[in-house]
Enzyme design. Structure first.
Site, short mmCIF file in Angstrom:
data_model
loop_
_atom_site.label_atom_id
_atom_site.label_comp_id
_atom_site.label_asym_id
_atom_site.label_seq_id
_atom_site.Cartn_x
_atom_site.Cartn_y
_atom_site.Cartn_z
N ASN A 8 -2.01 10.14 -3.46
CA ASN A 8 -1.96 8.92 -4.28
C ASN A 8 -3.16 8.93 -5.22
O ASN A 8 -4.29 8.68 -4.78
CB ASN A 8 -1.99 7.69 -3.36
CG ASN A 8 -2.05 6.40 -4.14
OD1 ASN A 8 -1.83 6.39 -5.36
ND2 ASN A 8 -2.36 5.30 -3.46
N TRP A 9 -2.90 9.23 -6.48
CA TRP A 9 -4.01 9.34 -7.44
C TRP A 9 -4.46 7.97 -7.96
O TRP A 9 -5.44 7.89 -8.71
CB TRP A 9 -3.60 10.24 -8.61
CG TRP A 9 -3.40 11.67 -8.23
CD1 TRP A 9 -3.72 12.26 -7.03
CD2 TRP A 9 -2.86 12.72 -9.04
NE1 TRP A 9 -3.40 13.60 -7.06
CE2 TRP A 9 -2.87 13.90 -8.28
CE3 TRP A 9 -2.37 12.77 -10.35
CZ2 TRP A 9 -2.41 15.12 -8.78
CZ3 TRP A 9 -1.90 13.98 -10.86
CH2 TRP A 9 -1.92 15.14 -10.06
N LYS A 10 -3.76 6.93 -7.60
CA LYS A 10 -4.10 5.58 -8.06
C LYS A 10 -4.34 5.56 -9.58
O LYS A 10 -3.72 6.32 -10.31
CB LYS A 10 -5.33 5.05 -7.31
CG LYS A 10 -5.21 5.22 -5.80
CD LYS A 10 -6.24 4.42 -5.06
CE LYS A 10 -6.20 4.80 -3.59
NZ LYS A 10 -6.91 3.87 -2.75
N HIS A 96 1.99 -0.83 -0.92
CA HIS A 96 0.60 -0.38 -0.79
C HIS A 96 -0.31 -1.62 -0.70
O HIS A 96 -0.09 -2.61 -1.40
CB HIS A 96 0.20 0.49 -1.97
CG HIS A 96 -1.09 1.21 -1.73
ND1 HIS A 96 -2.31 0.59 -1.85
CD2 HIS A 96 -1.36 2.49 -1.36
CE1 HIS A 96 -3.27 1.46 -1.55
NE2 HIS A 96 -2.72 2.62 -1.25
N GLU A 98 -3.08 -2.31 -1.88
CA GLU A 98 -3.69 -2.76 -3.15
C GLU A 98 -2.69 -3.58 -3.96
O GLU A 98 -3.07 -4.51 -4.67
CB GLU A 98 -4.20 -1.54 -3.93
CG GLU A 98 -5.45 -0.95 -3.26
CD GLU A 98 -5.70 0.52 -3.53
OE1 GLU A 98 -5.05 1.10 -4.42
OE2 GLU A 98 -6.54 1.10 -2.82
N GLU A 167 -1.50 2.56 6.93
CA GLU A 167 -2.77 2.55 6.22
C GLU A 167 -3.56 1.29 6.59
O GLU A 167 -3.36 0.23 5.95
CB GLU A 167 -2.55 2.58 4.71
CG GLU A 167 -1.78 3.79 4.23
CD GLU A 167 -2.12 4.10 2.77
OE1 GLU A 167 -2.59 5.20 2.53
OE2 GLU A 167 -1.93 3.23 1.92
N GLY A 173 -10.24 3.74 1.20
CA GLY A 173 -11.33 3.86 0.23
C GLY A 173 -12.69 3.48 0.77
O GLY A 173 -13.64 3.33 0.00
N SER A 211 -9.02 6.94 4.12
CA SER A 211 -10.18 7.84 4.21
C SER A 211 -9.86 9.13 4.95
O SER A 211 -10.68 9.65 5.71
CB SER A 211 -11.37 7.11 4.85
OG SER A 211 -11.74 6.01 4.04
N GLY A 232 -5.74 9.34 -0.64
CA GLY A 232 -6.21 8.75 -1.90
C GLY A 232 -7.34 9.59 -2.48
O GLY A 232 -7.13 10.62 -3.11
N GLY A 233 -8.58 9.16 -2.25
CA GLY A 233 -9.75 9.79 -2.88
C GLY A 233 -9.78 11.30 -2.73
O GLY A 233 -10.08 12.02 -3.70
#
Ligand code: PEP
Length: 254
Positions: A8-10, A96, A98, A167, A173, A211, A232-233
């Protein structure tokens, strides 16, 4: 097949960076071992069409981070599920944290998104997870049950086009991942709840996200109900995403 690894590159990366990263992943995925691990990349929607061409014929699928139910309409700023599918996406993220937290997406909208996505032939990666306050109040499993029931029950057109991402909100994050035991407990519970909804639960991928990194992936993927990851990151660099993919291959060989 339950194994699956998603990136997930957001809202990250300029077009050239996204293209370079996609090319690196595609090249790595040509290795016979990695080709057995289905991958999904969720880039910003702006890049979908170009990346669809780059990924054609590989075992990395393309997904959208968000979509709106329907085909066309007066919904300024939105991209419909039908448009995403036409642009080459085969997956869409729904629920998600977010989107729930910053964009106020509620269960009623998420139900429509799931149903419409599947009606347009997209597969859905539905995200669930508890907040820190819910965990500390001992309400984690209740929260997960609610999130599954209120969105999925009597709403799924095709269980074969559904995957779940667990998640925990407090892990996304933050650099703090759920322990393998915490995650396994949640995943096993989600699988049991899916069965109660009538799903072929032992065939549905349940991914861990929050994470996830090269140094914790092995321990998390070693758990029996953790089928893969939503990263993600650590998916923004080919090196770290590929290290996570290697941990997957080591823990879950074909
Ligand atoms: C995510 O956004 O889905 C996620 C898991 O992010 P991170 O890996 O950065 O915690």
């Amino acid at each position: 097949m339950r194994r699956l690894l998603a990136a997930n590159w957001k809202m990250h990366l300029y077009a050239e960076q996204a293209l370079t990263l996609t090319q690196q992943l595609r090249a790595a995925w040509e290795a016979p071992e990695l080709r057995t691990l289905p991958g999904i990349v969720f880039p910003p929607a702006l890049y979908l069409r170009e990346l669809a061409m780059q990924l054609a014929g590989s075992s990395i699928a393309l997904g959208a981070q968000n979509g709106y139910p329907g085909e066309f309409g007066a919904f300024t700023g939105e991209i419909s599920m039908a448009q995403l599918a036409a642009a080459g996406a085969t997956w869409v993220l729904v629920g998600h944290s977010e989107r729930r937290q910053y964009f106020g997406e509620n269960a009623e909208l998420l139900r429509k998104k799931v149903q419409d996505a599947q009606a347009r032939s997209l597969s859905v990666l539905y995200c669930v997870g508890e907040t820190l306050a819910e965990r500390e109040a001992g309400r984690t499993l209740f929260r997960l049950q609610t999130q599954l029931q209120e969105v999925l029950s009597e709403n799924i057109i095709d269980w074969n086009r559904l995957a779940i991402a667990y998640e925990p909100v407090w892990a996304i994050g933050t650099g703090i991942n759920a322990t393998p035991d915490q995650a396994q407990e949640a995943h096993a519970y989600l699988r049991m709840q899916l069965a109660q909804l009538g799903a072929p639960a032992d065939q549905i991928p349940i991914l861990y996200g929050g994470s996830l990194k090269p140094d914790n992936a092995y321990a998390l993927f070693s758990q029996p109900d953790i089928d893969g990851g939503l990263v993600g990151g650590a998916s923004l660099s080919a090196d770290s995403f590929l290290a996570i993919a290697q941990a997957h291959l080591q823990t879950k060989p074909l």
